[in-house]
Design an enzyme around this catalytic site. Structure first.
Site, short mmCIF file in Angstrom:
data_model
loop_
_atom_site.label_atom_id
_atom_site.label_comp_id
_atom_site.label_asym_id
_atom_site.label_seq_id
_atom_site.Cartn_x
_atom_site.Cartn_y
_atom_site.Cartn_z
N ASP A 13 0.82 -1.23 0.00
CA ASP A 13 0.00 0.00 0.00
C ASP A 13 0.85 1.27 0.00
O ASP A 13 0.41 2.31 0.50
CB ASP A 13 -0.96 0.02 1.21
CG ASP A 13 -1.80 -1.23 1.32
OD1 ASP A 13 -2.45 -1.58 0.32
OD2 ASP A 13 -1.78 -1.88 2.38
N HIS A 41 -4.08 -2.13 -6.33
CA HIS A 41 -3.41 -0.87 -6.62
C HIS A 41 -4.39 0.09 -7.27
O HIS A 41 -5.24 -0.30 -8.06
CB HIS A 41 -2.15 -1.06 -7.48
CG HIS A 41 -2.32 -1.98 -8.65
ND1 HIS A 41 -2.20 -3.35 -8.55
CD2 HIS A 41 -2.59 -1.72 -9.94
CE1 HIS A 41 -2.39 -3.89 -9.74
NE2 HIS A 41 -2.63 -2.93 -10.60
#
Length: 430
Positions: A13, A41
């Site tokens: 992340d 993503h």
């Protein structure tokens, strides 16, 4: 030959999708080399968010080839759904290529993932229940079904029948759970295979031919170094190798063909799931960072744990992944804080250490040693150069680079492409 690897340096992340999308502008081939649809993503294009889990970020460049490499575990159901999502958004996928050697995630992997996690009780890993671990287990046990097998009706039927018989015995005898139906799985997943058949090929040939022809190839990692099964906070890790070395195994490209490794990190730290996190914040500062940074998992939706920037973690990542360049994201999230902290070392039982312990019991006893820097109050989301940053923010960026020991090539002050600022071109320096 010209190649760049993008890796996450924390627990995932970090904004790899955005940086991959940014670097893709100058690449001709973009390839993913490990993980599955447990990774998420987010790419922002002209203010619009696109959330992907399997397909590489380069898919938004129709003139460039996007590759799902052999090291990826592919859930055909998720892939078909993601393809439909892109098509509905007007995005072409004619430039997608999928390795015929990639492993297939099937319903029994997902069911086993859930049963194993439930059985662990308080010792659960925090898996996304996507079947990733069980699929990699089958791969290592040499009983996995590959994309090439999925496309062959007879081979798929034979291997699915054998595997499902074994898994159903496990479900019934060990977990007292419901067995799965062969016919339902076979019909559904063979149909998925036919839907993706047009994209399937030997991707190692595509990648090596491109490199040998002098084309620019970008390798996109999933998760982060601290989730690497060998170098991360084991057992609170993923089941593959997000480190840069995973490229060679997961793409079929030799190590001599890798030129640069870009490590992506945030100006603070976040983590989804269980496991050690020395700089984790439990106060109002942590809550503020979580809300301002929108720290909720792309795949799970779970609130991420957040903490201060940890240079011990970053130096570990630099070392085991051979990071040559750093991309520092989300600096804007720290705006408005009176002071910002960077962990420079740990205190372990009264002794200062600057390495990341493998022993989790030792890690639990590690207390972060912080260096405090003055914060900044200005809104920096419109900044387009290092010089435009407030002095305190500029000093923070420089200090991060000094502590990690890697030059910063880009820094970001927001999620948009236009909010990524170049200090040094990664491609030009090769």
């Amino acid at each position: 030959m010209t190649s760049v690897v993008v890796v996450g340096t924390q627990w995932g992340d970090e904004g790899k999708g955005k940086i991959t999308d940014f670097l893709s502008a100058d690449a001709e081939v973009i390839a993913r080399y490990q993980g599955g649809d447990n990774a998420g993503h987010t790419i922002v294009i002209d203010g619009k968010k696109f959330k992907l889990h399997l397909i590489p970020s380069g898919i938004f460049f129709p003139q460039k080839i996007s590759v799902i490499g052999n090291g990826v575990v592919v859930n055909p159901k998720s892939l078909v759904k993601e393809l439909a999502y892109l098509h509905n958004e007007g995005v072409t996928t004619d430039n997608l290529r999928i390795s015929d050697r990639a492993q297939v995630i099937l319903p029994y992997h997902i069911q086993l993932d859930q049963l194993q996690e439930d059985a662990k009780g308080d010792n659960k890993i925090g898996t996304t229940i996507k079947g990733i671990g069980p699929a990699y287990m089958d791969k290592a046990a040499r009983v996995g079904i590959r994309i090439a097998d999925l496309l062959d009706k007879d081979i798929f039927a034979e291997r699915l029948r054998i595997n499902l018989a074994e898994k159903n015995r496990l479900f019934e005898k060990m977990y007292d759970s419901t067995p799965l139906d062969f016919d339902a799985i076979f019909e559904e997943y063979y149909a998925y295979g036919q839907e993706i058949k047009q994209y399937v090929t030997d991707t190692s040939v595509i990648l090596n031919d491109a490199l040998d022809a002098g084309k620019r190839v970008l390798f996109e990692g999933a998760q982060g170094v601290m989730l690497d099964i060998d170098q991360g906070t084991y057992p609170f890790v993923t089941s593959s190798n997000p480190v840069a070395g995973g490229v060679t195994i997961g793409s079929g490209v030799g190590p001599s063909k890798i030129n640069k490794v870009v490590g992506v990190c945030k100006a603070y730290t976040s983590r989804v799931g269980d496991g050690p996190f020395p700089t984790e914040l439990f106060d109002e500062v942590g809550e503020r960072i979580r809300e301002v940074g929108h720290e909720y998992g792309t795949t799970t939706g779970r609130p991420r744990r957040v903490g201060w920037f940890d240079s011990v973690v970053m130096r570990h990542s630099r070392r085991v992944s051979g990071i040559t360049n750093l991309s520092l994201n989300s600096i804007d999230v720290l705006s408005g804080l009176d002071t910002v902290k960077i962990c420079v070392a740990y205190d372990l039982d009264g002794k200062r250490i600057d390495y990341y312990p493998a022993n989790l019991e030792q890690l639990k006893r590690c207390k972060p040693i912080y260096e405090e820097l003055p914060g900044w109050q200005e809104d920096i989301t419109g900044v387009r150069s290092l010089e435009e940053l407030p002095e305190n923010a500029r000093n923070y960026v420089r200090r991060v680079g000094e502590l990690v020991g890697v030059r910063i090539s880009t820094f970001s002050v927001g999620p948009g492409r236009e909010q990524t600022n170049i200090l040094e071109s990664v491609w030009a320096s090769i």
